[in-house]
Design an enzyme around this catalytic site. Structure first.
Site, PDB file in Angstrom:
ATOM      1  N   ASP A   1       9.419   1.007  -1.587  1.00 27.62           N
ATOM      2  CA  ASP A   1       9.163   2.084  -2.655  1.00 27.62           C
ATOM      3  C   ASP A   1       9.505   3.598  -2.214  1.00 27.62           C
ATOM      4  O   ASP A   1       8.780   4.252  -1.190  1.00 27.62           O
ATOM      5  CB  ASP A   1       7.392   2.184  -3.491  1.00 27.62           C
ATOM      6  CG  ASP A   1       8.282   0.916  -4.079  1.00 27.62           C
ATOM      7  OD1 ASP A   1       7.928   0.623  -4.698  1.00 27.62           O
ATOM      8  OD2 ASP A   1       6.007   0.765  -4.665  1.00 27.62           O
TER       9      ASP A   1
ATOM     10  N   ARG B   1       1.711  -2.638  -6.118  1.00 28.32           N
ATOM     11  CA  ARG B   1       0.812  -2.217  -7.117  1.00 28.32           C
ATOM     12  C   ARG B   1       1.044  -2.786  -8.089  1.00 28.32           C
ATOM     13  O   ARG B   1      -0.682  -2.981  -8.391  1.00 28.32           O
ATOM     14  CB  ARG B   1       2.292  -1.994  -7.590  1.00 28.32           C
ATOM     15  CG  ARG B   1       3.056  -0.316  -7.151  1.00 28.32           C
ATOM     16  CD  ARG B   1       4.313  -0.060  -7.963  1.00 28.32           C
ATOM     17  NE  ARG B   1       5.722  -0.624  -7.617  1.00 28.32           N
ATOM     18  CZ  ARG B   1       6.696  -0.825  -8.085  1.00 28.32           C
ATOM     19  NH1 ARG B   1       6.443  -0.445  -8.941  1.00 28.32           N
ATOM     20  NH2 ARG B   1       7.775  -2.392  -7.160  1.00 28.32           N
TER      21      ARG B   1
END
Length: 307
Positions: free
Chosen positions: A44, A179
């Site tokens: 990310d 996440r």
């Protein structure tokens, strides 16, 4: 480093927050003035941590990184969720945090160990009809995503801040979204969850304590010493068995040929050496081969040549 120099190997990069994985690739391409540079799995943009980068012929071993587990340290914050499942997104829902004991928290985390199903987030680089999901998400669109099987090898709570924020370590398979893991744990606890911190600490044998910042890499390149921090491309193949052959076979193997092992007293068979094996002439790594049992005897056939 001169533009004419050509290098082959893997750099253990410590990616900073704010750069995409492709930003790191472009940075090294420009500094080395070569095109054959590739990363080994997206991290990310807002996360930091281990991002092995393959250079030159080492780009051909990128696929083998799929076999490796990855390790992260992450923080889960309870009480709300965002559209991106991390703190950088828009808050879309809030929910009170129920009274949770430390034992209950530990129990729920442990429930996520092993093989589990995970639905990839909309804000991801996965594609739907040729378009990346995050592009669709930015247009306000949501598409159905099928659950995928992932493996959580280990998960352990490092610190619990009044059952509101939880710092934890996780080792998982390829394709795991931390996440989403935070989001799912939050719901399992009777609240909502959001990832508020992430650092990747390990990819296979590449560890954060041995990673180099982009500033350090830039310095090694400018001093012409980048090769001193590069790992050879066969370093990612250590989990495969190997065969060392005489130098006289070098040209045959280099050109992707076959060798009848049974004619040269090499004790190999396709049962004990299933799948690809590393092939060397003396100490020179040639590539990956396959052992086959035929009517003529045991044959070594080159599958991928890396020299």
């Amino acid at each position: 480093m001169h533009s004419g120099d050509y290098m082959n190997g893997i750099i253990n990069v410590l990616k900073p927050p704010g750069m995409t994985s492709h930003d790191i690739v472009n940075f090294i391409r420009k500094k080395l003035k070569i095109k054959r540079v590739g990363h080994t799995g997206t991290l990310d943009p807002n996360a930091a941590g281990v991002l092995p980068i393959c250079i030159g012929k080492a780009t051909r071993v990128v696929q083998y990184f799929d076999d490796f587990s990855k390790s992260y340290r992450a923080e889960l914050t309870l009480g709300y969720e965002t559209d991106t499942q991390d703190k950088y997104g828009e808050i879309i829902n809030r929910k009170a945090i129920p009274d949770i004991t430390s034992d209950e928290l530990e129990q729920v985390f442990n429930e996520f160990k092993g093989k589990i199903q995970q639905i990839p987030p909309m804000y991801s680089a996965l594609k739907h009809n040729g378009k990346k999901l995050y592009e669709l998400a930015r247009e306000g669109k949501t598409v159905e995503r099928k659950p995928r099987e992932i493996i959580i090898h280990n998960i352990s709570i490092i610190k619990n801040y009044d059952n509101k924020r939880v710092l934890f370590d996780v080792e998982c398979s390829k394709g795991t979204y931390i996440r989403t893991l935070c989001n799912d744990i939050g719901k399992r606890l009777g609240s909502l969850g959001c990832m508020t911190f992430l650092v990747r600490t390990q990819v296979g044998d590449f560890k954060i304590e041995n990673a180099y910042t982009i500033e350090e890499i830039e310095e090694y390149i400018s001093n012409g010493r980048l090769s001193s921090i590069m790992m050879p491309l066969d370093s990612v193949l250590k989990h495969h068995k190997l065969v060392k052959l005489d130098q006289k076979f070098y040209d045959i193997l280099k050109n992707g040929g076959k060798i009848k092992l049974s004619d040269h007293n090499y004790k190999f068979n396709s049962e004990s050496h299933r799948g690809e094996i590393r092939v060397y002439c003396d100490d020179i790594f040639i590539g990956m081969g396959l052992v086959e049992e035929t009517a003529e005897g045991t044959i070594l056939k080159m599958d991928k040549v890396f020299i």
